[in-house]
Scaffold this motif. Structure first.
Motif, mmCIF file in Angstrom:
data_model
loop_
_atom_site.group_PDB
_atom_site.id
_atom_site.type_symbol
_atom_site.label_atom_id
_atom_site.label_comp_id
_atom_site.label_asym_id
_atom_site.label_seq_id
_atom_site.Cartn_x
_atom_site.Cartn_y
_atom_site.Cartn_z
ATOM 1 N N THR A 188 0.676 -1.231 -0.024
ATOM 2 C CA THR A 188 -0.211 0.263 -0.148
ATOM 3 C C THR A 188 1.131 1.171 0.044
ATOM 4 O OG1 THR A 188 -1.617 -1.176 1.025
ATOM 5 C CG2 THR A 188 -1.643 1.045 1.530
ATOM 6 N N ILE A 189 0.262 2.088 -0.856
ATOM 7 C CA ILE A 189 0.849 3.754 -1.003
ATOM 8 C C ILE A 189 0.285 4.130 0.010
ATOM 9 C CG2 ILE A 189 1.867 5.296 -2.271
ATOM 10 C CD1 ILE A 189 2.341 3.543 -4.630
ATOM 11 N N LYS A 190 1.116 5.135 1.088
ATOM 12 C CA LYS A 190 0.944 6.005 2.205
ATOM 13 C C LYS A 190 1.483 7.508 1.996
ATOM 14 C CE LYS A 190 -0.986 2.634 5.535
ATOM 15 N NZ LYS A 190 -0.913 2.627 6.690
ATOM 16 N N GLY A 191 1.011 8.181 1.930
ATOM 17 C CA GLY A 191 1.577 9.872 2.155
ATOM 18 C C GLY A 191 2.126 9.690 3.480
ATOM 19 N N PRO A 192 2.265 11.611 3.754
ATOM 20 C CA PRO A 192 2.853 12.411 5.010
ATOM 21 C C PRO A 192 1.868 12.551 5.702
ATOM 22 C CG PRO A 192 2.880 13.466 2.772
ATOM 23 C CD PRO A 192 2.833 12.185 2.154
ATOM 24 N N ASN A 193 0.005 12.921 5.118
ATOM 25 C CA ASN A 193 -0.423 12.958 5.589
ATOM 26 C C ASN A 193 -1.206 11.759 5.704
ATOM 27 O OD1 ASN A 193 0.395 14.990 6.610
ATOM 28 N ND2 ASN A 193 0.223 16.733 4.568
ATOM 29 N N ASP A 234 -4.584 12.792 -3.318
ATOM 30 C CA ASP A 234 -3.441 12.918 -4.431
ATOM 31 C C ASP A 234 -2.540 11.388 -4.141
ATOM 32 O OD1 ASP A 234 -5.391 14.691 -5.129
ATOM 33 O OD2 ASP A 234 -4.031 16.365 -4.731
ATOM 34 N N THR A 235 -2.535 10.401 -2.685
ATOM 35 C CA THR A 235 -1.965 8.565 -2.973
ATOM 36 C C THR A 235 -1.775 8.801 -4.518
ATOM 37 O OG1 THR A 235 -2.422 9.455 -1.173
ATOM 38 C CG2 THR A 235 -1.603 7.545 -1.670
ATOM 39 N N LEU A 278 4.674 1.693 -10.367
ATOM 40 C CA LEU A 278 2.929 2.941 -10.545
ATOM 41 C C LEU A 278 2.346 3.472 -11.741
ATOM 42 C CD1 LEU A 278 4.814 6.781 -8.624
ATOM 43 C CD2 LEU A 278 3.136 4.605 -7.716
ATOM 44 N N ALA A 279 0.863 3.626 -11.553
ATOM 45 C CA ALA A 279 0.405 4.199 -12.856
ATOM 46 C C ALA A 279 0.969 5.360 -13.460
ATOM 47 C CB ALA A 279 -1.487 3.724 -12.351
ATOM 48 N N GLU A 280 0.726 4.836 -14.500
ATOM 49 C CA GLU A 280 0.483 6.227 -16.094
ATOM 50 C C GLU A 280 -0.106 6.785 -16.025
ATOM 51 O OE1 GLU A 280 1.430 7.301 -20.554
ATOM 52 O OE2 GLU A 280 0.439 5.222 -19.973
ATOM 53 N N ASN A 281 0.339 8.528 -15.451
ATOM 54 C CA ASN A 281 -0.449 9.307 -15.028
ATOM 55 C C ASN A 281 -1.153 9.823 -13.995
ATOM 56 O OD1 ASN A 281 0.285 11.017 -17.349
ATOM 57 N ND2 ASN A 281 -1.871 9.884 -18.575
ATOM 58 N N SER A 282 -0.353 8.619 -12.699
ATOM 59 C CA SER A 282 -0.430 8.233 -11.167
ATOM 60 C C SER A 282 -0.914 10.108 -10.356
ATOM 61 C CB SER A 282 0.359 7.824 -10.369
ATOM 62 O OG SER A 282 -0.402 7.140 -9.618
ATOM 63 N N PRO A 283 -1.562 10.148 -10.016
ATOM 64 C CA PRO A 283 -1.953 10.974 -9.199
ATOM 65 C C PRO A 283 -0.247 11.255 -7.964
ATOM 66 C CG PRO A 283 -3.432 9.939 -7.977
ATOM 67 C CD PRO A 283 -3.098 8.855 -9.643
ATOM 68 N N GLY A 284 -0.330 12.240 -7.956
ATOM 69 C CA GLY A 284 0.397 12.527 -6.797
ATOM 70 C C GLY A 284 1.482 13.579 -7.029
ATOM 71 N N ARG A 285 1.540 14.278 -5.349
ATOM 72 C CA ARG A 285 2.480 15.284 -5.300
ATOM 73 C C ARG A 285 3.827 15.737 -6.102
ATOM 74 N NH1 ARG A 285 0.557 18.431 0.120
ATOM 75 N NH2 ARG A 285 0.985 15.890 0.399
ATOM 76 N N GLU A 309 7.333 12.451 -0.564
ATOM 77 C CA GLU A 309 8.105 11.576 -0.449
ATOM 78 C C GLU A 309 7.046 10.621 0.238
ATOM 79 O OE1 GLU A 309 11.007 9.098 3.071
ATOM 80 O OE2 GLU A 309 9.961 11.701 3.133
ATOM 81 N N TYR A 310 6.976 9.506 -0.468
ATOM 82 C CA TYR A 310 5.489 8.724 -0.425
ATOM 83 C C TYR A 310 6.592 7.317 0.466
ATOM 84 C CZ TYR A 310 2.194 12.165 -2.796
ATOM 85 O OH TYR A 310 1.563 13.206 -3.031
ATOM 86 N N VAL A 311 5.578 6.424 0.750
ATOM 87 C CA VAL A 311 6.227 5.478 1.324
ATOM 88 C C VAL A 311 5.594 4.255 1.193
ATOM 89 C CG1 VAL A 311 6.607 3.917 3.123
ATOM 90 C CG2 VAL A 311 6.751 5.846 3.880
ATOM 91 N N ILE A 312 6.051 2.913 0.478
ATOM 92 C CA ILE A 312 5.124 1.518 0.743
ATOM 93 C C ILE A 312 5.753 0.729 1.798
ATOM 94 C CG2 ILE A 312 4.866 -0.183 -1.208
ATOM 95 C CD1 ILE A 312 6.431 1.689 -3.752
ATOM 96 N N VAL A 313 3.684 0.963 2.071
ATOM 97 C CA VAL A 313 3.371 0.079 3.644
ATOM 98 C C VAL A 313 3.573 -1.507 3.196
ATOM 99 C CG1 VAL A 313 2.851 -1.094 5.107
ATOM 100 C CG2 VAL A 313 3.319 1.554 4.610
ATOM 101 N N PHE A 314 4.512 -2.443 3.013
ATOM 102 C CA PHE A 314 4.254 -4.178 2.737
ATOM 103 C C PHE A 314 4.029 -4.558 4.166
ATOM 104 C CE2 PHE A 314 7.462 -2.300 0.359
ATOM 105 C CZ PHE A 314 7.029 -3.326 -1.453
ATOM 106 N N GLU A 315 2.416 -4.788 4.152
ATOM 107 C CA GLU A 315 1.917 -5.697 5.206
ATOM 108 C C GLU A 315 1.765 -7.025 5.127
ATOM 109 O OE1 GLU A 315 -1.823 -4.819 8.035
ATOM 110 O OE2 GLU A 315 -1.285 -3.095 6.495
ATOM 111 N N PRO A 316 2.504 -7.728 5.969
ATOM 112 C CA PRO A 316 2.375 -9.264 5.899
ATOM 113 C C PRO A 316 0.500 -9.315 6.270
ATOM 114 C CG PRO A 316 3.326 -9.086 7.367
ATOM 115 C CD PRO A 316 2.862 -7.557 6.771
#
Length: 2002
Positions: A1537-1542, A1547-1548, A1574-1581, A1585-1592
């Protein structure tokens, strides 16, 4: 002591004491009279008895009349009365029976005592009982315990309290001892008994105190608690004496007592009692009168006589005498006498000097608080005693504290209860340039001495350093191991207070407590002092004028400290601040910061830049101007400081272009500036400028002059002038001293083709009264070009420049050529020189100095030679000058020639004469000379005539030449000889030959002789006439025997019969010539007549024709051969006859024993006894017949006549007796008497025991029952057996084999070897140690004699298991438990099992350990680095003997591990348990981490897939907290999962497919993500800095795992994304670089620590070798070690070489050098002997073997035999039967069973023991053991005969040699040349060499030690240098540059992270954390503490992440 009487009286009304509880036993000594019995008497007393009944019983027991007057007292002289009877008469008490209470003890008594340790031993066993060192030697504190006892004992003294410690180390007076003596009140016997009881404190003692605590009265309070109440616990005295030595003797006499009480406690006595199963804590007190030392009989305690003698003058005293002093304590007491006495003075400072201490200006009158006199004396053999009184010591620390303090602050502390502490704080001010705080050797506080002469700066440390403020005193006595750092109110404030911080480091203090505070039993440590003082309820008050004042103690102290600082500190004020600098010329740690100033104010004076100053205490003194001042630290503006440095510009600058930096304290504050300025001006004016050269004696040398060789150069006078023209001898400035003197150097240089050579070099110095002067030079002789140079140089350095300018010099060039001829020499001459034969003489000419020259003038040579006439032909000139045709004539006296000194004179030369030594030989033969000279020569027929012939040259010299043979031919008769002689070698000889014999000559006959030289025709022959006369010599000899008037001729070889022992008289002889004419016997003829039967002949009888009488032999078997002979030069005649003796009349009966003299009991005598009749000389007479048997009588004691057999032997005319047998009885000698007619004779035979039939044990207990033996222990007695016959008589049969039969499971050590009986028939099998299983075992001794078995007794052994021998370790633990990484193991319970399967208890837990290691491919073998765990503390409720290993950490890393427990049985043997294999499994799953850390992604939402890719090939694993992979059996998914700073951010960015979440399968513990885009034309600021969280998500797992987060940067611009991707890569690279740099710095620090350890190890090794060198009396200085060691080594090597080169005896026999390693060499070279006399006799004794070559194998011996064609004798070692070789440890024969059988004389020693073997010792012992055997060497022949005579009485005597050279063979034969050694020079070098001198060997050991020490010092210097180099390397510019690079890269990383918009803290931690974890995974199992620290750090990091 006499034993107690079992029949002692029973007092009471009953029948006597039975076994009831009320019966008491008392011991009574009767000491009324001196003659009283010595022992005691036991008296039984019933419970209800009274004094009257007891007195009556005593009278009855001792036989005393009731009306007699006497008293019964205790040993304390307390009289027994009716009033105190019940309380005094206790069980076991000792009493005296005296005439009066005060009667002296006439003889000593022994009082029974028991001193079982008190129960406090257990109650207080947890207290600190041992002498911990605390970095110090505890011996002074042990002595302090004894002084404490003496202080308590003397506390009631009204006068001087004297305590003496005597160190008695004089070996003459006995073994070392320590005595502590005081004049205190002494102890009664009861008090002495109480003293011996361990843990009996003053509260529980009996005697003067009651038995409960209330009996103790605490002393009244006194200042500083100086109450002497410090002998407290009943422990310290015993601990101290047994810490110092092995035994203690307590001697005490109480005041007003008549008796002295003495008690001895010793370790040896305790051990003896324990061994004998006696009561250990019991003994005797000896009660005696003063000065009675009769009981001291041991020489080791001779000193006690003097100590006891001193008792006479003392009213009361106590002496503690410690013997068996430990050697290390004795060395410490000797070597550190001042140190430990200083410590004692410190401990008892206030007892010695009073409450105020040792103040300088107070009176020393004796008062109540300073009347203690402690004196310490040490006595050593041959040395003056060392005596010190502690009152006189002025350097103990308290004295130094008191006398260096300027002011003091007194206070008092009250703690809960009655605890009171008095305290004092002293201030030690700073005075200008130094701290006055005294230094303590135990805590050195300064780096360098203030007077150091080097220029390096000193960073001032705090005055007190790290020392605590307060020393602690308990009841006035120092407690050394406890100190108090500070209190809250006297610690430096955190903010600046009233006084500077450094003032707090200038205070010292002392605390004085009363006894309300607990101390350890040995008074080394307070138990609760600091805890109580720092309690919140403790009240502090200040003491002013002796009164307590309640006020705020912290403010009072601060004000007092400020006042002290302002009043007493004298510091320096730094002004005119210039700035902060660094000083690169200093070591890196001291380079900065430094504050610079241009002025200071110091002691009222101002010093500023530019001011001229002078230094003090520098070498040399510096003059110059001030450049600046330095003060270490980051200062700003004006500041006060205790010191700094000043930089001085040296003046005058023309001379000194340099700057010096010195401490400010070294400025001369007394010098005036004008004095310095005048010095500078004078220096400039006196510089050297030029040289002045004069020639006082002429011979001036001009420039470019050409001079003949040897022309002198006159003396030179030199002056050094300055610019003023003044002469000078040294550089300006008096302070420079000798180091700046000026010298003038003269050099003469020869210029040659091979280079310039300095041939003359002199240095002249000015002597004050004489100038620079060089003597005349007359030795310039070589040809060539020269330069003379004069140069001014500096003294010592010889530098020719100063201050960069050259010193004055001057040069002169000149040349040298050869001179005219002045001498000559001879060239090579052609020899030989002969008379009359011409020869040439070549000549060579030289000038005065030997340079070749030519002859120019005409010279007429002149020849002179004594006895010769000489002339020559001519003299040729030119380069080759020769005198030709020199001829010499004259006598030379011999054919070998004669040496002549031929003087050649050449007139006109300075040396015109030379001597030519020649040997002139005779010339060619010229004539023949024959002697005698007469023409007619007369000789006798049958003789040869000798002619003397000489061959002469023309000067009549006898001459020689080859083939010079002279002939002589006779004529005038037939068959005449020809004489020939060779004169080729001598020129003269006797010409002779065979005799001239003419047959049947009746008258004179004439012959002719012609003498000539056939080879020399020029030599004329010589003729002679010979007249031959008939011969007149003896021709015949006859012997006659005259009987009456008739002479009977005895013809040659006749046989004459005569009576044995008679004398043949009247023998005559006659002689005739060739004409049968009788020759009258003359004296000359008589001398030529010899007879063989007597050495002495009467010459007068011979002249009358009478021969000596002949003595007829006494034995008919001896025939005498008699011979008369005559011999002269012409004839040899003899006549001989034989005398046969006939028997005389019967005289004796003779018995002879045919066969052995011994007869065994029960057996007949082997052999027969032969009886004959003889005359007086023992010749047998035929007197027996068959009828003679009846007249023969035989008798003897114990003779069994029934077996006698007699027979007549007709052929021998003798009687034979057989069947001699004796009745069984005691063995011994038996006499047999034989009689026949009136004749009788005796024969002695030896009756010995019968043949062996029994085998008996000697000195062995009864064998009916089994003997108990503990397995592994020795039998109680040695097994000794004796052979006996059937009548139990010992059978002395040697070499009978004795064997011991035993079962196989019974093992004996030493091993059961076969033994043989000795000469007495005994065999000692020794003492066996038995090893066998538990139970009954039988063994039997058996003998084998004549193939028959003799069974001995059966020995039954009951084997008991050893309960103390460990055989295995038993380990119990939960075997079903699982072990997870990082967890703790289950409890391991270890027990040690003995042989009897019981658990061994009372084992030190430190001897049991647990080791753990990870198994590897190499197997289960324990590695050296296995982790070791110690045993946990044993719990009280656990079983005794069980050892627990609890909470031992499981390794963090999974794998197979091995655990093994070990028990250290001794230093080398360890008993291991069976190995326990454990499988460490992963712990609980904790987190999800990648297999490899990916780089930080930087992506955008453009079309390009590469720009949108987040990760590729990402492997995610589940691990536990220690990074072990786990969860292999888990199945689930990993959600990305991609998480933003807030969280609210909408716009993640989205993954491909416009989704926010992706799921990946998780199988077998891991998830594999091949690509994440990432998807083409993906949203995002943008730029976020974003974080990919790998959660088992694992359904089967109940707990939640930590997710893995991967940050990435998102950009919506391709260019920006590419730029940021580059920045991201740069960021990752920077992170790696930072990790690398930090690893580098960490490795450098680790290497530095390892090097420090190496330095410590090298220092330890160096110290050990230094101490070992001290034992060899070699002391190495602490400075300049290597040069000193090298010089010492060189000297020692030189000494060793000189010792080796000293002439010593050597074997000159050539050794055998061929062959390989199998050849040892010749016997003469295999050994060495030190003693010369012994070497000669042993070498001679082995003379036939000295040349023998010894080889190891027979093959090598055979090879040498073949190589030398059998001429070389060889000895192979493998052919020697070694069982017959002697035992080299065997004692000499005069020792029997280890005891001296007789006292020998002559210093006997085995010859083999005098040999030393340089090589192959074992082989050499074999060779010389075989050659010498047991040969013994003694001083002389008398000693050897005495030794043999005594030895043969007991055993066989070997060959004896004497140092005088005699030999007694093993058969007893001595004398003759064959038994006498010749002198050493007659041995022709075949003598054993002498070994290297012992001093050489000792020097070799010293050299070896020195070389080891040199290596150790070199290694120490190397590791110190490496350490310094490493330390410097860490501060090198390169490393600083790297640190700067690290800082820059960290800054750059932060900038990049800011540019990237990343969180710096998080990113840095992530980048650095993972490598550290990876590194941790690969490391070995860390210790528990390190692992806990790692866990704590990891938790900290985790919290930071969150």
């Amino acid at each position: 002591m006499a034993a107690a009487d079992d029949d002692g009286a029973s007092v009471g009304t009953g029948e006597g004491c039975g076994d009831g509880d009320g019966c008491r036993t008392v011991y009574l000594f009767d000491r009324r009279e001196k003659e009283s019995e010595l022992g005691d008497r036991a008296v039984q007393v019933e419970e209800r008895s009274d004094y009257a009944a007891f007195r009556a019983s005593v009278c009855q027991t001792l036989g005393i009349l009731p009306e007699e007057k006497f008293v019964i007292t205790t040993t304390s002289r307390k009289e027994i009365t009716c009033d105190n009877f019940d309380e005094t008469i206790k069980d076991g008490v000792t009493l005296y029976l005296l005439q009066s209470v005060n009667q002296l003890l006439l003889t000593a008594t022994k009082e029974r005592i028991d001193f079982l340790p008190h129960y406090d031993t257990l109650v207080k066993s947890g207290m600190y009982e041992y002498y911990a060192s605390e970095g110090q030697n505890p011996l002074p504190f042990a002595l302090a315990e004894l002084i404490d006892n003496s202080l308590s004992a003397t506390s009631r003294n009204t006068g001087i309290r004297r305590i003496q410690i005597k160190l008695l180390f004089d070996e003459v007076q006995g073994k070392p001892a320590v005595a502590v003596i005081d004049n205190g009140r002494g102890m009664t016997s009861k008090q002495l008994n109480n003293w011996a009881v361990y843990r009996l404190s003053k509260f529980t003692r009996q005697g003067d105190f009651e038995s409960d605590h209330s009996g103790y009265v605490r002393p009244v309070p006194v200042p500083r608690s100086l109450n002497s109440d410090i002998s407290y616990f009943g422990v310290g005295g015993k601990q101290a004496v047994f810490f110092v030595g092995q035994s203690a003797r307590m001697i005490s006499k109480p005041a007003d007592s008549q008796d002295v009480h003495e008690l001895v406690l010793s370790k040896e006595d305790f051990e003896k009692k324990e061994k004998n199963k006696e009561s250990i804590y019991s003994g005797y007190i000896r009660n005696r009168k003063p000065s009675d030392s009769v009981h001291i009989t041991n020489d080791d305690e001779r000193f006690l006589h003097h100590l006891i003698l001193e008792e006479k003058e003392k009213n009361s005293f106590t002496a503690v005498v410690i013997t068996g002093v430990q050697p290390e304590h004795m060395q410490y007491l000797k070597n550190y006498f001042h140190l430990w006495t200083r410590q004692l003075a410190h401990i008892y400072h206030y007892y010695i000097h009073g409450p105020k201490g040792n103040e300088k200006h107070t009176s020393k009158e004796v008062g109540p608080f300073n009347n203690i006199d402690i004196e310490i004396s040490m006595f050593e053999k041959g040395k003056t005693p060392k005596i010190v009184n502690l009152r006189e010591m002025q350097d103990d620390m308290q004295t130094l504290y008191i006398n260096t303090a300027a002011d003091s602050f007194e206070f008092k502390a009250h703690v809960e209860g009655d605890g009171v502490v008095e305290g004092i704080i002293r201030y030690h001010p700073f005075l200008y340039d130094r701290e006055t705080y005294p230094d303590d050797p135990c805590f050195p506080s300064k780096l360098k001495d203030e007077d150091d002469d080097d220029d390096c700066f000193i960073i001032e440390k705090a005055a007190r350093g790290k020392r605590p403020i307060f020393e602690c005193f308990w009841n006035g006595r120092l407690i050394p191991y406890t100190s108090v750092e500070d209190f809250d109110w006297c610690t430096p404030p955190k903010k600046r207070g009233l006084a500077p911080i450094e003032c707090y480091n200038r205070i010292s203090g002392a605390l004085f407590t009363n006894d309300k505070f607990q101390v350890s039993t040995n008074k080394l440590t307070f138990m609760d002092l600091e805890l109580k003082l720092k309690d919140k309820n403790t009240l502090f008050t200040r003491i002013l004028n002796g009164q307590e004042q309640r006020m705020k103690i912290d403010r009072e102290f601060a004000l007092w400290l400020k006042d002290c600082h302002e009043k007493y500190d004298k510091q320096i004020k730094f002004t005119s601040f210039k700035g902060i600098i660094t000083r690169p010329d200093l070591p890196s740690k001291k380079q900065g910061p430094w504050a610079t100033y241009s002025a200071i104010e110091w002691d009222g004076k101002i010093y500023k830049a530019g001011q001229l100053v002078k230094t003090i205490k520098t070498l040399p003194l510096f003059y110059g101007s001030i450049e600046k001042f330095f003060l270490y630290g980051d200062h700003d503006g004006e500041v006060y400081a205790t010191g700094g440095e000043v930089q001085i510009l040296m003046e005058p600058q023309a001379l000194y272009d340099e700057k010096r930096t010195v401490p400010i304290a070294k400025l001369d504050r007394t010098v005036a500036e004008k004095t310095v300025k005048k010095y500078v001006e004078d220096e400039m004016a006196r510089l050297p400028d030029r040289l002045s050269v004069t020639w006082p004696e002429g011979d001036e040398l001009l420039p470019n002059e050409i001079r003949p060789a040897g022309t002198p150069i006159g003396a030179l006078r030199i002056e050094i002038l300055n610019k003023k023209g003044e002469a000078m001898q040294k550089l300006p400035g008096t302070s420079h001293g000798g180091s700046k003197k000026l010298l003038v150097e003269l050099k003469v240089i020869l210029h040659s083709s091979s280079g310039n050579k300095e041939i003359i070099s002199h240095i002249s110095q000015h002597g004050g009264k004489w100038p620079y002067w060089f003597k005349k030079m007359e030795n310039i002789q070589k040809l060539g070009n020269y330069t003379l140079k004069l140069q001014v140089v500096l003294n010592e350095s010889n530098a020719d420049t100063y201050a960069g300018r050259p010193l004055p010099s001057k040069t002169i060039k000149f040349s040298v050529k050869e001179g005219k001829p002045e001498k000559f020499s001879f060239g090579l001459l052609d020899s030989p020189f002969r008379v009359g034969v011409p020869f040439n003489i070549p000549l060579e000419f030289q000038d005065e100095f030997g340079h070749a020259s030519q002859l120019g003038n005409d010279i007429q040579p002149v020849f002179e030679a004594s006895g010769l006439s000489l002339h020559y032909e001519e003299l040729t000139k030119g380069p080759n000058c020769i005198i030709r045709g020199v001829t010499a004539k004259g006598p030379v006296n011999s054919c070998q020639g004669k040496n002549f000194n031929l003087k050649v004179i050449l007139p006109g030369l300075k040396e015109d004469t030379q001597i030519l030594k020649i040997r002139l030989l005779p010339g060619p033969p010229h004539r023949l000379k024959v002697k005698p000279d007469s023409e007619i020569l007369v000789i006798e027929n049958g003789t040869a005539f000798p002619f003397q012939v000489e061959v002469l040259d023309e000067s009549d010299n006898i001459t020689t030449q080859p083939k010079l043979i002279v002939h002589c031919k006779f004529s005038g008769a037939p068959n005449l000889p020809v004489y020939v002689v060779d004169c080729s070698s001598s020129g003269t000889s006797i010409l002779s030959g065979s005799a001239i014999q003419v047959q049947n000559i009746k008258k004179d006959q004439m012959l002719k002789a012609k003498i000539e030289i056939p080879s020399c025709k020029d030599v004329a022959p010589v003729e002679k006439t010979i007249k031959l006369l008939p011969s007149s010599h003896v021709a015949r000899l006859q012997i006659f025997s005259v009987e009456g008037q008739k002479a009977i001729q005895i013809k040659h070889q006749d046989e004459v019969n005569w009576i044995a022992g008679d004398i043949m008289h009247n023998l005559i002889f006659q002689m005739y010539d060739e004409g049968e004419r009788e020759i009258i016997i003359t004296s000359a003829l008589a001398d030529k007549i010899k007879v063989n039967w007597t050495p002495e002949i009467n010459k007068e009888h011979l002249l009358q024709g009478l021969l000596p009488d002949v003595q007829v032999p006494t034995s008919v078997k001896d025939m005498r051969y008699c011979q008369v002979s005559f011999q002269d030069d012409h004839v040899s005649l003899e006549s001989a006859f034989t005398v046969r003796p006939l028997p005389d009349e019967p005289k004796h009966l003779k018995c002879e024993l045919k066969g052995g003299k011994t007869v065994q009991m029960g057996q007949e005598l082997q052999g027969e006894i032969v009886i004959i009749v003889t005359d007086q000389y023992g010749n047998q007479i035929q007197a027996f017949s068959p009828n003679s048997l009846s007249a023969l009588g035989i008798a003897g004691i114990g003779l069994d006549s029934s077996h006698l057999k007699t027979a007549f032997q007709e052929n021998t005319q003798s009687i034979s007796v057989r069947g001699i047998k004796f009745i069984p009885g005691p063995p011994g000698n038996k006499d047999l008497c034989f009689t026949w007619r009136e004749f009788s004779d005796f024969i002695r035979v030896q009756l010995i025991s019968g043949p062996p039939a029994k085998l008996l044990l000697i000195d062995w207990p009864e064998l009916k029952e089994s003997i108990p033996v503990i397995n592994g222990r020795e039998l109680q007695n040695p097994l000794t057996v004796q052979l006996c016959d059937q009548w139990d008589n010992p059978a002395p049969v040697p070499q009978v084999k004795i064997s011991l039969l035993k079962p196989n499971n019974l093992k004996l050590t030493p091993s059961n070897q076969q033994h043989k009986t000795d000469e007495r028939g005994r065999a000692n099998l020794g003492v066996f140690t038995v090893y066998a299983p538990r139970g009954l075992h039988n063994m039997q001794i058996r003998a084998t004699y004549n193939k028959n078995i003799i069974d001995g007794p059966l020995i039954k052994l009951m084997i008991l298991p050893d309960p103390e021998k460990p055989i295995r370790l038993n380990v119990k633990y939960d075997k079903d438990a699982s072990f997870l990484a990082g967890d703790v193991f289950t409890d391991f319970i270890v027990t040690i099992i003995s042989e009897d399967d019981s658990i061994i208890k009372n084992i030190n837990p430190a001897r049991i350990s647990m080791k753990m290691w990870q198994l590897s491919n190499s197997g289960n073998r324990q590695p050296t680095n296995a982790e070791t765990f110690s045993c946990n503390k044993i719990k009280d409720d656990k079983e005794d003997g069980c050892f627990y290993f609890r909470d031992k950490a499981v390794p963090n890393k999974v794998g197979i591990y091995c655990i093994q427990f070990g028990f250290m049985m001794d230093k080398t043997n360890i008993l291991n348990s069976e190995q326990i294999i454990v499988d460490v499994l992963p712990n609980q799953p904790v987190k999800l981490i990648p297999k490899y850390q990916p780089a930080t992604p930087a992506v955008s939402n453009v079309r390009s897939v590469a720009s949108r890719t987040l990760v590729r090939d990402l492997h995610l694993n589940i691990t536990d907290e220690y990074n072990n992979q786990t969860g292999i059996d888990l199945v689930g998914i990993v959600r990305a999962t991609i998480k933003g700073p807030n969280e609210e951010d909408t716009d993640t960015p989205l993954f491909t497919g416009k989704v926010r979440t992706l799921e990946f399968p998780f199988v077998k513990g891991s998830a594999e993500i091949t690509s994440l885009v990432l998807a083409e034309n993906s949203p995002g600021r943008d730029s976020t800095e974003y974080v990919i969280v790998f959660e088992p998500q694992l359904p089967t797992l109940s707990r939640t795992l930590k997710s893995y987060e991967l940050p990435f940067m998102f950009y919506d611009d391709v260019k920006k994304q590419q730029q940021m991707a580059a920045l991201t890569r740069e960021k990752d690279q920077l992170s790696k670089n930072i990790v690398m740099y930090k690893s580098l710095f960490e490795a450098g620090k680790q290497l530095l620590n390892e090097m420090k350890c190496q330095v410590e190890e090298a220092k330890l090794k160096e110290a050990q070798l230094r101490n070992e060198l001290k034992t060899h009396n070699i002391d190495i200085p602490t400075t300049q070690q290597m040069p000193h060691i090298e010089a010492l080594l060189k000297r020692k090597l030189s000494e060793q070489e000189e010792l080796r080169k000293k002439p010593r005896r050597s074997c000159t026999l050539p050794n055998y050098t061929k062959g390989g390693g199998d050849v040892l060499g010749k016997i003469a070279h295999l050994a060495q002997i030190e003693d010369d006399r012994a070497a000669v006799v042993i070498s001679w004794h082995l003379a036939s073997d000295m040349d023998c070559v010894v080889t190891l194998t027979t093959d090598a011996a055979r090879r040498i035999y073949d190589e030398t064609q059998g001429r070389q004798q060889v000895l192979p070692l493998d052919s020697i039967y070694k069982k017959t070789l002697p035992d080299w440890k065997r004692p000499l024969p005069h020792y029997r069973n280890g005891k001296l059988y007789f006292k020998p004389i002559g210093d006997p020693i085995f010859a083999r023991d005098l040999l030393t073997f340089p090589d192959n010792i074992e082989h050499c012992e074999t060779v010389f053991g075989m050659l010498l055997g047991d040969t013994i060497i003694l001083d002389n022949l008398d000693a050897a005969n005495h030794y043999r005579k005594e030895v043969v009485k007991i055993t066989h005597c070997p060959t004896l040699l004497t140092r005088d050279g005699d030999r007694i063979r093993s058969n007893g034969k001595f004398g003759g040349l064959q038994n006498k050694a010749p002198p050493m020079d007659k041995l022709r070098g075949m003598v054993f060499g002498a070994p290297v001198p012992r001093q050489c060997l000792a020097t070799g050991e010293q050299i070896d030690l020195l070389q080891q020490y040199r290596t150790a010092v070199a290694k120490l210097n190397t590791v110190i240098e490496d350490l310094s180099r490493q330390s410097q390397y860490l501060h090198t510019p390169d490393m600083k540059k790297k640190k700067q690079e690290l800082d820059e890269q960290e800054k750059n990383l932060k900038l990049i992270e800011q540019k990237l918009g990343m969180t710096p803290t998080r990113k840095c931690n992530d980048s650095l954390r993972h490598p550290a974890k990876a590194e941790m995974i690969g490391c070995p199992v860390p210790p528990k503490r390190a692992r806990r620290e790692t866990t704590r750090q990891n938790r900290t990091v985790t919290k930071t992440d969150v």
